[in-house]
Design a protein around this motif. Structure first.
Motif, PDB file in Angstrom:
ATOM      1  N   ILE A 119       0.830  -1.206   0.000  1.00  0.00           N
ATOM      2  CA  ILE A 119       0.000   0.000   0.000  1.00  0.00           C
ATOM      3  C   ILE A 119       0.867   1.258   0.000  1.00  0.00           C
ATOM      4  O   ILE A 119       0.612   2.202  -0.737  1.00  0.00           O
ATOM      5  N   ILE A 120       1.902   1.269   0.811  1.00  0.00           N
ATOM      6  CA  ILE A 120       2.776   2.446   0.930  1.00  0.00           C
ATOM      7  C   ILE A 120       3.706   2.566  -0.277  1.00  0.00           C
ATOM      8  O   ILE A 120       4.164   3.646  -0.610  1.00  0.00           O
ATOM      9  N   GLU A 121       3.990   1.444  -0.933  1.00  0.00           N
ATOM     10  CA  GLU A 121       4.858   1.385  -2.098  1.00  0.00           C
ATOM     11  C   GLU A 121       6.259   1.885  -1.732  1.00  0.00           C
ATOM     12  O   GLU A 121       6.825   1.466  -0.762  1.00  0.00           O
ATOM     13  N   GLU A 122       6.771   2.826  -2.495  1.00  0.00           N
ATOM     14  CA  GLU A 122       8.137   3.312  -2.284  1.00  0.00           C
ATOM     15  C   GLU A 122       8.171   4.637  -1.520  1.00  0.00           C
ATOM     16  O   GLU A 122       9.139   5.377  -1.619  1.00  0.00           O
ATOM     17  N   LYS A 123       7.144   4.925  -0.778  1.00  0.00           N
ATOM     18  CA  LYS A 123       7.064   6.202  -0.069  1.00  0.00           C
ATOM     19  C   LYS A 123       7.731   6.060   1.305  1.00  0.00           C
ATOM     20  O   LYS A 123       7.064   5.855   2.310  1.00  0.00           O
ATOM     21  N   GLU A 124       9.046   6.187   1.315  1.00  0.00           N
ATOM     22  CA  GLU A 124       9.823   6.006   2.550  1.00  0.00           C
ATOM     23  C   GLU A 124       9.351   6.940   3.657  1.00  0.00           C
ATOM     24  O   GLU A 124       9.246   6.537   4.816  1.00  0.00           O
ATOM     25  N   ASN A 125       9.049   8.186   3.296  1.00  0.00           N
ATOM     26  CA  ASN A 125       8.633   9.147   4.317  1.00  0.00           C
ATOM     27  C   ASN A 125       7.335   8.720   4.989  1.00  0.00           C
ATOM     28  O   ASN A 125       7.164   8.900   6.198  1.00  0.00           O
ATOM     29  N   GLN A 126       6.427   8.109   4.242  1.00  0.00           N
ATOM     30  CA  GLN A 126       5.171   7.665   4.836  1.00  0.00           C
ATOM     31  C   GLN A 126       5.377   6.436   5.714  1.00  0.00           C
ATOM     32  O   GLN A 126       4.796   6.328   6.789  1.00  0.00           O
ATOM     33  N   MET A 127       6.222   5.514   5.271  1.00  0.00           N
ATOM     34  CA  MET A 127       6.524   4.339   6.109  1.00  0.00           C
ATOM     35  C   MET A 127       7.249   4.790   7.370  1.00  0.00           C
ATOM     36  O   MET A 127       6.993   4.269   8.463  1.00  0.00           O
ATOM     37  N   ALA A 128       8.136   5.771   7.246  1.00  0.00           N
ATOM     38  CA  ALA A 128       8.833   6.297   8.425  1.00  0.00           C
ATOM     39  C   ALA A 128       7.835   6.871   9.426  1.00  0.00           C
ATOM     40  O   ALA A 128       7.987   6.688  10.640  1.00  0.00           O
ATOM     41  N   CYS A 129       6.808   7.523   8.935  1.00  0.00           N
ATOM     42  CA  CYS A 129       5.795   8.081   9.831  1.00  0.00           C
ATOM     43  C   CYS A 129       5.026   6.976  10.548  1.00  0.00           C
ATOM     44  O   CYS A 129       4.762   7.072  11.742  1.00  0.00           O
TER      45      CYS A 129
ATOM     46  N   ASP B 249       0.135  10.116  16.879  1.00  0.00           N
ATOM     47  CA  ASP B 249       0.156  10.787  15.575  1.00  0.00           C
ATOM     48  C   ASP B 249       0.974  12.071  15.645  1.00  0.00           C
ATOM     49  O   ASP B 249       1.848  12.322  14.812  1.00  0.00           O
ATOM     50  N   LYS B 250       0.694  12.887  16.654  1.00  0.00           N
ATOM     51  CA  LYS B 250       1.358  14.193  16.758  1.00  0.00           C
ATOM     52  C   LYS B 250       2.855  14.053  17.025  1.00  0.00           C
ATOM     53  O   LYS B 250       3.672  14.741  16.413  1.00  0.00           O
ATOM     54  N   TYR B 251       3.234  13.162  17.955  1.00  0.00           N
ATOM     55  CA  TYR B 251       4.656  12.992  18.254  1.00  0.00           C
ATOM     56  C   TYR B 251       5.404  12.352  17.091  1.00  0.00           C
ATOM     57  O   TYR B 251       6.564  12.684  16.835  1.00  0.00           O
ATOM     58  N   ALA B 252       4.732  11.463  16.366  1.00  0.00           N
ATOM     59  CA  ALA B 252       5.363  10.868  15.177  1.00  0.00           C
ATOM     60  C   ALA B 252       5.621  11.949  14.139  1.00  0.00           C
ATOM     61  O   ALA B 252       6.691  11.988  13.523  1.00  0.00           O
ATOM     62  N   GLN B 253       4.652  12.828  13.949  1.00  0.00           N
ATOM     63  CA  GLN B 253       4.828  13.926  12.995  1.00  0.00           C
ATOM     64  C   GLN B 253       6.028  14.784  13.382  1.00  0.00           C
ATOM     65  O   GLN B 253       6.846  15.143  12.534  1.00  0.00           O
ATOM     66  N   GLU B 254       6.167  15.057  14.653  1.00  0.00           N
ATOM     67  CA  GLU B 254       7.300  15.852  15.130  1.00  0.00           C
ATOM     68  C   GLU B 254       8.623  15.112  14.884  1.00  0.00           C
ATOM     69  O   GLU B 254       9.606  15.710  14.437  1.00  0.00           O
ATOM     70  N   MET B 255       8.644  13.816  15.169  1.00  0.00           N
ATOM     71  CA  MET B 255       9.856  13.021  14.945  1.00  0.00           C
ATOM     72  C   MET B 255      10.261  13.029  13.475  1.00  0.00           C
ATOM     73  O   MET B 255      11.447  13.168  13.148  1.00  0.00           O
ATOM     74  N   ILE B 256       9.280  12.889  12.604  1.00  0.00           N
ATOM     75  CA  ILE B 256       9.534  12.823  11.164  1.00  0.00           C
ATOM     76  C   ILE B 256      10.099  14.143  10.654  1.00  0.00           C
ATOM     77  O   ILE B 256      11.026  14.172   9.854  1.00  0.00           O
ATOM     78  N   ILE B 257       9.544  15.239  11.125  1.00  0.00           N
ATOM     79  CA  ILE B 257      10.048  16.557  10.718  1.00  0.00           C
ATOM     80  C   ILE B 257      11.486  16.729  11.188  1.00  0.00           C
ATOM     81  O   ILE B 257      12.359  17.160  10.429  1.00  0.00           O
ATOM     82  N   LYS B 258      11.744  16.353  12.440  1.00  0.00           N
ATOM     83  CA  LYS B 258      13.104  16.475  12.974  1.00  0.00           C
ATOM     84  C   LYS B 258      14.093  15.569  12.251  1.00  0.00           C
ATOM     85  O   LYS B 258      15.277  15.866  12.190  1.00  0.00           O
ATOM     86  N   ALA B 259      13.598  14.461  11.708  1.00  0.00           N
ATOM     87  CA  ALA B 259      14.469  13.540  10.974  1.00  0.00           C
ATOM     88  C   ALA B 259      14.760  14.029   9.554  1.00  0.00           C
ATOM     89  O   ALA B 259      15.555  13.424   8.847  1.00  0.00           O
ATOM     90  N   GLY B 260      14.111  15.130   9.152  1.00  0.00           N
ATOM     91  CA  GLY B 260      14.408  15.716   7.852  1.00  0.00           C
ATOM     92  C   GLY B 260      13.458  15.311   6.736  1.00  0.00           C
ATOM     93  O   GLY B 260      13.690  15.654   5.571  1.00  0.00           O
ATOM     94  N   TYR B 261      12.409  14.592   7.048  1.00  0.00           N
ATOM     95  CA  TYR B 261      11.417  14.246   6.033  1.00  0.00           C
ATOM     96  C   TYR B 261      10.528  15.458   5.761  1.00  0.00           C
ATOM     97  O   TYR B 261      10.442  16.370   6.592  1.00  0.00           O
ATOM     98  N   PRO B 262       9.832  15.457   4.630  1.00  0.00           N
ATOM     99  CA  PRO B 262       8.913  16.572   4.352  1.00  0.00           C
ATOM    100  C   PRO B 262       7.885  16.734   5.468  1.00  0.00           C
ATOM    101  O   PRO B 262       7.410  15.745   6.039  1.00  0.00           O
ATOM    102  N   LYS B 263       7.558  17.978   5.765  1.00  0.00           N
ATOM    103  CA  LYS B 263       6.696  18.284   6.908  1.00  0.00           C
ATOM    104  C   LYS B 263       5.309  17.663   6.811  1.00  0.00           C
ATOM    105  O   LYS B 263       4.665  17.414   7.828  1.00  0.00           O
ATOM    106  N   ASP B 264       4.843  17.367   5.619  1.00  0.00           N
ATOM    107  CA  ASP B 264       3.499  16.807   5.458  1.00  0.00           C
ATOM    108  C   ASP B 264       3.501  15.284   5.304  1.00  0.00           C
ATOM    109  O   ASP B 264       2.496  14.695   4.917  1.00  0.00           O
ATOM    110  N   SER B 265       4.606  14.638   5.640  1.00  0.00           N
ATOM    111  CA  SER B 265       4.723  13.181   5.456  1.00  0.00           C
ATOM    112  C   SER B 265       3.646  12.403   6.195  1.00  0.00           C
ATOM    113  O   SER B 265       3.037  11.483   5.638  1.00  0.00           O
TER     114      SER B 265
END
Length: 185
Positions: free
Chosen positions: A40-50, A99-115
């Motif tokens: 489902i996620i395919e090759e979207k690394e940023n979404q799997m990271a989230c 959800d909220k803390y994961a979003q914060e982690m993802i942004i800090k990890a350098g992924y796009p803010k809307d991941s």
């Protein structure tokens, strides 16, 4: 495990790939991701990271334990049905927090803010929207999406003020072992 009948093997393979996909965190610290979620996620690394970050938040916050303690404290004297409703309410709050803390982690990890917003939106489109009940353990996806969008400006502001250094990372997936490894550099 392979069976002599190729039709059985095909049915098993299709069962891994069909469905809406899921991920969950065990109280012992393991994150499980269904095979079909990778499809489902395919090759979207940023979404799997989230998705992985969301499950890691549950582990780091000891949600299973803390939710149980909170339920036992707040449910004293409640009848079974009310206790189940309170348990679901507590779990829904844990999901929104994850959800909220994961979003914060993802942004800090350098992924796009809307991941995380895109991941949740993408997953929402792969599932039917069930009728909402008092016993649901997850908030409805539209409410979760709204909460993420609402939290994003404040998170970006806080992260910007902190001037965090981005940590380079890699993910490695071993298909033979069905093992996803996170490698900080």
């Amino acid at each position: 495990k392979k069976y002599p009948n190729p039709e059985i093997n095909e049915i098993i393979n299709l069962s891994y790939l069909s469905g809406s996909g899921y991920a969950w965190a065990s109280p012992l610290g393991a994150v499980r991701i269904s095979h079909n979620l990778f499809r489902i996620i395919e090759e979207k690394e940023n979404q799997m990271a989230c998705i992985v970050a969301h499950e890691l938040v549950h582990i780091m916050n000891l949600d299973t334990f803390n939710n149980s303690v909170r339920l036992n404290e707040e449910a004293k004297g409640l009848k079974d049905e009310k206790r189940k409703e309170l348990s679901a309410q507590i779990r829904r709050q844990s999901e929104k927090n994850a959800d909220k803390y994961a979003q914060e982690m993802i942004i800090k990890a350098g992924y796009p803010k809307d991941s995380c917003i895109k991941a949740l939106d993408h997953l929402m489109k792969t599932r039917s929207l069930p009728k909402v009940t008092k016993l649901d353990e997850h908030p409805p996806a539209p409410i979760r999406l709204s909460a993420l969008k609402e939290a994003l400006p404040k998170q970006l502001d806080q992260i910007g003020k902190a001037a965090q250094e981005k940590t380079p990372i890699k993910w490695r997936y071993d298909r033979a072992l069905n093992y996803l490894k996170f490698i900080p550099n």
